[in-house]
Design an enzyme around this catalytic site. Structure first.
Site, short mmCIF file in Angstrom:
data_model
loop_
_atom_site.label_atom_id
_atom_site.label_comp_id
_atom_site.label_asym_id
_atom_site.label_seq_id
_atom_site.Cartn_x
_atom_site.Cartn_y
_atom_site.Cartn_z
CB VAL A 11 8.57 45.36 40.63
CG1 VAL A 11 8.38 46.70 39.96
CG2 VAL A 11 8.58 44.21 39.62
CE1 TYR A 70 3.29 36.76 30.76
CE2 TYR A 70 1.47 35.81 29.53
CZ TYR A 70 2.22 36.91 29.90
OH TYR A 70 1.89 38.15 29.41
P1 NAD Z 1 8.21 44.15 27.45
O1 NAD Z 1 9.09 42.97 27.71
O2 NAD Z 1 8.35 44.86 26.15
O3 NAD Z 1 8.39 45.22 28.63
C1 NAD Z 1 8.36 44.83 29.99
C2 NAD Z 1 9.10 45.86 30.82
O4 NAD Z 1 9.08 45.42 32.19
C3 NAD Z 1 10.57 46.00 30.41
O5 NAD Z 1 10.91 47.36 30.29
C4 NAD Z 1 11.32 45.32 31.56
O6 NAD Z 1 12.61 45.87 31.79
C5 NAD Z 1 10.36 45.60 32.73
N1 NAD Z 1 10.62 44.66 33.83
C6 NAD Z 1 10.79 43.32 33.75
N2 NAD Z 1 11.07 42.83 34.97
C7 NAD Z 1 11.08 43.87 35.83
C8 NAD Z 1 11.33 43.99 37.22
N3 NAD Z 1 11.64 42.92 37.97
N4 NAD Z 1 11.26 45.21 37.80
C9 NAD Z 1 10.97 46.31 37.05
N5 NAD Z 1 10.72 46.26 35.72
C10 NAD Z 1 10.79 45.05 35.12
O7 NAD Z 1 6.72 43.63 27.67
P2 NAD Z 1 5.32 44.20 27.09
O8 NAD Z 1 4.95 43.39 25.91
O9 NAD Z 1 5.34 45.69 27.00
O10 NAD Z 1 4.34 43.73 28.28
C11 NAD Z 1 4.00 44.53 29.38
C12 NAD Z 1 3.00 43.80 30.24
O11 NAD Z 1 1.87 43.39 29.46
C13 NAD Z 1 3.55 42.51 30.86
O12 NAD Z 1 3.03 42.36 32.17
C14 NAD Z 1 3.01 41.43 29.96
O13 NAD Z 1 2.91 40.17 30.60
C15 NAD Z 1 1.65 42.00 29.61
N6 NAD Z 1 1.09 41.44 28.37
C16 NAD Z 1 1.69 41.68 27.16
C17 NAD Z 1 1.12 41.12 26.02
C18 NAD Z 1 1.70 41.34 24.64
O14 NAD Z 1 1.12 40.85 23.66
N7 NAD Z 1 2.80 42.10 24.48
C19 NAD Z 1 -0.03 40.35 26.11
C20 NAD Z 1 -0.59 40.14 27.35
C21 NAD Z 1 -0.03 40.69 28.47
#
Ligand code: NAD
Length: 457
Positions: free
Chosen positions: A270, A363
């Site tokens: 992305v 972050y």
């Molecule tokens: P995760 O790391 O399990 O999954 C993230 C996905 O994004 C992965 O499949 C990765 O390959 C993809 N990704 C990373 N960089 C990319 C890029 N440049 N282009 C395309 N795809 C890309 O993370 P998650 O825990 O499922 O989190 C998803 C979202 O939720 C994130 O934005 C994260 O910041 C947000 N979030 C998560 C939590 C939590 O507790 N898990 C809390 C707050 C916010």
């Protein structure tokens, strides 16, 4: 998946021991199942005198969803529990006027079912409000957030805030109320969601409620795993054709999600300068339209700022916020040109972007940035019938949080009103609601999905 402690204190011998020792017992939350009743029992509908007509309108919507509605606490039969309590304070003129309605609730709260709901309807404070009116309107905010902290057994407290002169009978208000009453909002707690007037389909129809995204095309970034995969599955359940986006290195997981939702896979970083164009081209060429974009791809590269290096700072900025800005520019332009109609954009923020978090200056900078650009983008899309909203998850059980040290992870889970972390599907349900035409009256907002995590404002 529910964490081991929550499972243990809810089953067998370990449940008995936990009860004897008086240990905190996070509840097993009720989550959405298609066709299941909206609430687990009848609804108590209460208002102050001035808001009685609005309460009547809300009562009509509730009965339209096959709910049994009572107007006094005495109407509950022996052995029954309230599935929800709805408190209407839309026309309350000053704080003292709220007393009779609020003070009719204590007995009813003691008979609220596990995973029950308390939802308030009120109006947002407007510039020019008389001081007494501003006091009661803002007062509801503090009331809801405090009551939510008092509820137990998976019950939640949230509020619908009417803005822009929208009336209580508006389908836009009904749709948000229905989401907050439902098991889809299992991990949304202590939140107030503002709703304005918009052209919204009638949610009285079960078909609209169960398949709000029928015939629509949605793009989900970071869909290979975790929250992104859950979002893709939930949007597909709601009727959407889903384009799953992730980096080539995550190709296997990406194909798994795309197959599971019978959608298409787009291998794309992305942060690529032409990511917006590539997404538009794929959706239009393969599926003929684009209605929803969910910016879920995100990374963490935690370090104290004193030890921060350029690679950590810049990669987080590039993935978490700059990519969203560039893709949104392409979407707004496509909406202006008429290549797509009124897109609904939902972005992943985080409670770290609201409260701040040690070791996460990079972050939190990007996640607070998401909250900022969402409000600004909403204004740009309004003219084209589109919306932009964000969801701020708290602690969610995923790969990302599995790497947090054990003790920190336990604390993060328990420091919320629901005493547990959320599941990816909880975030996905909130996003599916905001991405649906039912939420056309909600724009520019950030909805926390955090079990009322005690961090932050
Ligand atoms: P995760 O790391 O399990 O999954 C993230 C996905 O994004 C992965 O499949 C990765 O390959 C993809 N990704 C990373 N960089 C990319 C890029 N440049 N282009 C395309 N795809 C890309 O993370 P998650 O825990 O499922 O989190 C998803 C979202 O939720 C994130 O934005 C994260 O910041 C947000 N979030 C998560 C939590 C939590 O507790 N898990 C809390 C707050 C916010």
């Amino acid at each position: 998946m529910t964490d081991a402690y929550t499972r243990a204190v809810n089953t067998g011998l370990t449940k008995t021991i936990a009860m004897r020792l008086g240990l905190p017992r996070p509840a097993l939350l009720r989550r959405h199942k298609p066709g299941a009743p909206l609430t687990v029992g009848p609804v108590l509908l209460v208002s102050d005198a001035a808001s009685a007509a609005d309460a009547d309108a809300v009562g009509k919507a509730l009965t339209g969803w096959s709910l049994r509605v009572a107007r006094t606490p005495e109407e509950l039969a022996d052995g029954e529990r309230w599935g929800a309590i709805v408190l209407v304070l839309t026309e309350t003129a000053r704080p003292a006027d709220a007393s009779p309605a609020v003070l009719s609730l204590p007995g009813a709260l003691k008979r609220l079912a596990p995973s029950g709901r308390v939802v308030t309807l009120s109006r947002g404070a407007e510039p020019g409000d008389a001081p007494a009116l501003a006091a009661v309107r803002q007062g509801v905010d503090g009331f809801v957030r405090s009551l939510a902290k008092e509820l137990r057994a998976g019950a939640t407290g949230n509020g619908v805030v009417l803005t822009g002169g929208v009336d209580a009978a508006h389908p836009s208000v009904a749709a948000t109320l229905r989401f907050l009453l439902s098991a889809k909002s299992a991990y949304v707690d202590g939140q107030l969601l503002a709703v304005g007037p918009a052209d919204v389909a009638d949610v009285a129809s079960e078909r609209t409620w169960e398949r709000p995204l029928a015939d629509q095309v949605a793009v989900v970034t970071g869909a290979a795993r975790g929250i992104g995969s859950a979002i893709a599955r939930t949007l597909a359940r709601d009727g959407a054709t889903v384009v799953c986006v992730d980096v080539p290195a995550a190709g296997e997981g990406l194909a798994r999600t795309a197959n599971a939702v019978r959608g298409t896979a787009l291998q794309l970083d992305v942060t690529a300068p032409d990511a917006g164009q590539r997404i538009l081209e794929h959706a239009l060429a393969r599926h003929g339209r684009l209605d929803v974009v969910v910016h879920n791809a995100g990374i963490t590269r935690d370090k104290l700022l004193a030890n921060m290096d350029a690679a950590r700072w810049d990669s987080v900025v590039a993935v978490n916020v700059e990519s969203q800005l560039r893709i949104n520019e392409a979407l707004v332009e496509a909406a202006r040109d008429g290549r797509i109609a009124g897109p609904r954009i939902v972005s992943l923020a985080s409670t770290s972007g609201i409260a701040g978090n040690r070791g996460q200056t990079n972050y939190a900078f990007t996640k607070a940035g998401v909250i900022g650009h969402t409000a600004a983008t909403a204004g740009l899309l309004a003219a084209h019938g589109g919306t932009a909203n964000a969801v701020a998850p708290g602690f969610i059980e995923t790969e990302m949080t599995r790497h947090i040290p054990f003790a920190t992870r336990q604390v993060a889970r328990r420091l919320s009103s629901l005493l547990q972390g959320g599941e990816p599907v909880d975030v996905a349900e909130a996003i599916a609601f905001l991405a649906s035409p039912l939420a056309a009256g909600v724009s520019g907002q950030t909805l926390r999905v955090c079990g009322q995590n005690l961090v932050g404002r």
